[in-house]
Design a protein around this motif. Structure first.
Motif, PDB file in Angstrom:
ATOM      1  N   GLU A 155       0.852  -1.192   0.000  1.00 47.22           N
ATOM      2  CA  GLU A 155       0.000   0.000   0.000  1.00 47.22           C
ATOM      3  C   GLU A 155       0.888   1.242   0.000  1.00 47.22           C
ATOM      4  O   GLU A 155       2.007   1.217   0.519  1.00 47.22           O
ATOM      5  CB  GLU A 155      -0.878   0.000   1.254  1.00 47.22           C
ATOM      6  CG  GLU A 155      -1.687   1.261   1.497  1.00 47.22           C
ATOM      7  CD  GLU A 155      -2.927   1.358   0.636  1.00 47.22           C
ATOM      8  OE1 GLU A 155      -3.541   2.428   0.598  1.00 47.22           O
ATOM      9  OE2 GLU A 155      -3.285   0.346  -0.007  1.00 47.22           O
ATOM     10  N   CYS A 156       0.412   2.334  -0.612  1.00 50.02           N
ATOM     11  CA  CYS A 156       1.122   3.607  -0.473  1.00 50.02           C
ATOM     12  C   CYS A 156       0.114   4.705  -0.180  1.00 50.02           C
ATOM     13  O   CYS A 156      -1.017   4.669  -0.656  1.00 50.02           O
ATOM     14  CB  CYS A 156       1.955   3.939  -1.707  1.00 50.02           C
ATOM     15  SG  CYS A 156       1.098   3.971  -3.284  1.00 50.02           S
ATOM     16  N   GLY A 157       0.528   5.672   0.618  1.00 50.50           N
ATOM     17  CA  GLY A 157      -0.364   6.763   0.988  1.00 50.50           C
ATOM     18  C   GLY A 157       0.423   7.993   1.377  1.00 50.50           C
ATOM     19  O   GLY A 157       1.494   7.892   1.968  1.00 50.50           O
ATOM     20  N   GLY A 158      -0.084   9.158   1.023  1.00 46.61           N
ATOM     21  CA  GLY A 158       0.663  10.382   1.264  1.00 46.61           C
ATOM     22  C   GLY A 158       1.955  10.366   0.473  1.00 46.61           C
ATOM     23  O   GLY A 158       3.032  10.645   1.001  1.00 46.61           O
ATOM     24  N   SER A 159       1.852  10.025  -0.822  1.00 46.40           N
ATOM     25  CA  SER A 159       3.049   9.882  -1.653  1.00 46.40           C
ATOM     26  C   SER A 159       3.682  11.229  -1.960  1.00 46.40           C
ATOM     27  O   SER A 159       3.029  12.267  -1.974  1.00 46.40           O
ATOM     28  CB  SER A 159       2.690   9.172  -2.962  1.00 46.40           C
ATOM     29  OG  SER A 159       2.147   7.895  -2.708  1.00 46.40           O
ATOM     30  N   ASP A 160       5.000  11.183  -2.239  1.00 53.42           N
ATOM     31  CA  ASP A 160       5.713  12.357  -2.711  1.00 53.42           C
ATOM     32  C   ASP A 160       6.517  11.967  -3.945  1.00 53.42           C
ATOM     33  O   ASP A 160       6.418  10.835  -4.437  1.00 53.42           O
ATOM     34  CB  ASP A 160       6.599  12.957  -1.624  1.00 53.42           C
ATOM     35  CG  ASP A 160       7.807  12.087  -1.260  1.00 53.42           C
ATOM     36  OD1 ASP A 160       7.867  10.923  -1.721  1.00 53.42           O
ATOM     37  OD2 ASP A 160       8.668  12.567  -0.521  1.00 53.42           O
ATOM     38  N   ALA A 161       7.311  12.901  -4.455  1.00 50.57           N
ATOM     39  CA  ALA A 161       8.054  12.645  -5.686  1.00 50.57           C
ATOM     40  C   ALA A 161       9.098  11.547  -5.535  1.00 50.57           C
ATOM     41  O   ALA A 161       9.543  10.975  -6.533  1.00 50.57           O
ATOM     42  CB  ALA A 161       8.713  13.938  -6.164  1.00 50.57           C
ATOM     43  N   LEU A 162       9.493  11.229  -4.299  1.00 54.77           N
ATOM     44  CA  LEU A 162      10.477  10.179  -4.070  1.00 54.77           C
ATOM     45  C   LEU A 162       9.850   8.797  -3.887  1.00 54.77           C
ATOM     46  O   LEU A 162      10.568   7.794  -3.922  1.00 54.77           O
ATOM     47  CB  LEU A 162      11.340  10.512  -2.850  1.00 54.77           C
ATOM     48  CG  LEU A 162      12.426  11.576  -3.042  1.00 54.77           C
ATOM     49  CD1 LEU A 162      13.103  11.875  -1.714  1.00 54.77           C
ATOM     50  CD2 LEU A 162      13.452  11.119  -4.071  1.00 54.77           C
ATOM     51  N   SER A 163       8.545   8.717  -3.676  1.00 56.57           N
ATOM     52  CA  SER A 163       7.906   7.439  -3.354  1.00 56.57           C
ATOM     53  C   SER A 163       8.198   6.369  -4.400  1.00 56.57           C
ATOM     54  O   SER A 163       8.506   5.222  -4.067  1.00 56.57           O
ATOM     55  CB  SER A 163       6.394   7.622  -3.205  1.00 56.57           C
ATOM     56  OG  SER A 163       6.083   8.375  -2.052  1.00 56.57           O
ATOM     57  N   GLY A 164       8.110   6.739  -5.664  1.00 58.87           N
ATOM     58  CA  GLY A 164       8.301   5.761  -6.722  1.00 58.87           C
ATOM     59  C   GLY A 164       9.737   5.334  -6.935  1.00 58.87           C
ATOM     60  O   GLY A 164       9.974   4.286  -7.561  1.00 58.87           O
ATOM     61  N   VAL A 165      10.690   6.109  -6.427  1.00 59.04           N
ATOM     62  CA  VAL A 165      12.095   5.778  -6.674  1.00 59.04           C
ATOM     63  C   VAL A 165      12.821   5.268  -5.433  1.00 59.04           C
ATOM     64  O   VAL A 165      13.937   4.758  -5.542  1.00 59.04           O
ATOM     65  CB  VAL A 165      12.858   6.997  -7.261  1.00 59.04           C
ATOM     66  CG1 VAL A 165      12.328   7.341  -8.623  1.00 59.04           C
ATOM     67  CG2 VAL A 165      12.794   8.202  -6.334  1.00 59.04           C
TER      68      VAL A 165
END
Length: 389
Positions: A155-165
């Protein structure tokens, strides 16, 4: 990696395996949440799960979800016994729920406020029932279990630009390891897959699964356009924007990374238990609380939850391992975050962090508490209307 990969759990009467041995106190309807909260104060070792649903519903699809989610939590493998608190006149009454849960083999204590003496008397009886079940479960011992019996949610929540990397990238590496071990990995958040259908379809087990992926994501995109109009491409939260995400497409590409690279073997409805092992997609919503509930109702034993902005939320009966995408949020929320994936931006090897997270997951499976468990940050809510694929 020098692996400590032995895991243990509790055998349920129906053959399922749990990694916790909880007593669940569950209301059938929001009207008796106060009774459940009163039991929670008296029996802190019980897992109490008030929720805002159970009375009037919007139609057959609505009812389908209701009668999937409540039994799903009762059936959850980490639940060893249940105190079920009803009112007496709700649509999700104990009489209506009983046919859906009678084959679990678990001990389920049933109380109704309208027939058990009112709220205070029902709470008193519920306290005694919860304590009795806790005492009985203390006699059960852990036994060695196979990875094939384990399901892990991503699960992911409150993502930022670094979440995917960072965070989601290492979740994906853990996902691939689990699938290789024979475990099941499940993730959802259909609104956060918009624009990625062609990527996920290439990994589908067969044409049927590929078609379901396309239909699921296309429907999510269509509904988004109907609701948001010209702003559909910006259907991201203010926190996502503050964290550097610019569009839903950018967020979606980061979202799906947490599923790793394995073949997608099945697409399941919201809260539906998979019949396949390996990597599974759930046709569930992007909102964190609702998504977590669907993944738990499907039978997930434990969840990895990545966050770039920071969130303390956990879930009743299912341990949630929080992974920060950046060091700033990890340092700001040390009491809530279990893993700092922000170290990857400083050159720390992803493989090493993956190995450390696998070892932490094994410790959690074997009984070590996560920050969300220690802090009691349980939230149980679920979506109400959802069309099938």
């Amino acid at each position: 990696m020098e692996e400590m990969s032995e895991i243990s759990g509790f055998i349920r009467p129906d053959g399922k395996i749990g990694i916790r041995n909880h007593v669940l106190v569950l209301p059938t309807v929001s009207c008796v949440n106060g009774v459940v909260n009163r039991i929670a104060r008296e029996v802190p070792d019980a897992v109490c799960a008030p929720h805002p649903h159970g009375c009037g519903r919007g139609g057959p699809r609505d009812l389908d979800i209701l009668f999937r989610m409540l039994p799903g939590l009762i059936r959850h493998p980490n639940v060893g016994g249940v105190v079920l608190i009803g009112l007496g006149c709700e649509v999700s009454s104990i009489a209506n729920l009983h046919p859906l849960i009678q084959d679990t083999g678990k001990k389920i204590e049933v109380l109704n406020v309208q027939t058990d003496g009112g709220s205070l008397e029902t709470a008193r009886k519920g306290v005694l029932a919860a304590r009795r079940l806790l005492s009985e479960l203390q006699n059960q011992s852990r036994v060695p279990i196979a990875w094939e019996k384990i399901m892990v949610a991503m699960e992911c929540g409150g993502s930022d630009a670094l979440s995917g990397v960072t965070a989601n990238a290492v979740l994906g590496a853990v996902s691939d390891w689990l699938v290789e071990k024979g475990a099941t990995v499940i993730f959802g958040e259909n609104t956060e897959m918009i624009g990625t259908a062609h990527v996920l379809q290439r990994r589908a087990k067969n044409e049927q699964v590929a078609g379901q992926i396309e239909q699921m994501i296309n429907r999510a995109e269509k509904l988004t356009h109907e609701i948001m109009g010209e702003l559909a491409s910006l259907v991201i939260s203010p926190g996502n924007m503050d964290g550097g995400i610019s569009t839903i497409a950018e967020k979606s590409m980061g979202c799906i990374v947490k599923g790793g690279t394995a073949t997608i073997n099945q697409v399941v409805h919201y809260g539906q238990a998979p019949t396949e092992r390996g990597l599974i997609l759930q046709d569930g919503p992007g909102y964190d609380g609702d998504s977590m509930a669907g993944l738990a109702a499907s039978g997930s034993h434990v969840m990895f939850f990545s966050t770039g902005r920071g969130t303390p939320v956990g879930f009743p009966a299912m341990p949630v391992i929080k992974v920060a995408s950046n060091t700033g949020v990890y340092q700001a929320m040390r009491d809530d975050i279990d893993v700092n994936a922000g170290v990857l931006t400083k050159g720390y090897p992803l493989q090493d962090l993956r190995d450390e997270m696998i070892q932490q997951m094994i410790r959690v499976i074997n009984g070590e508490k996560t920050k969300a468990e220690i802090n009691g940050m349980d939230v149980f809510t679920f979506m109400t209307i959802h069309p099938p694929f």
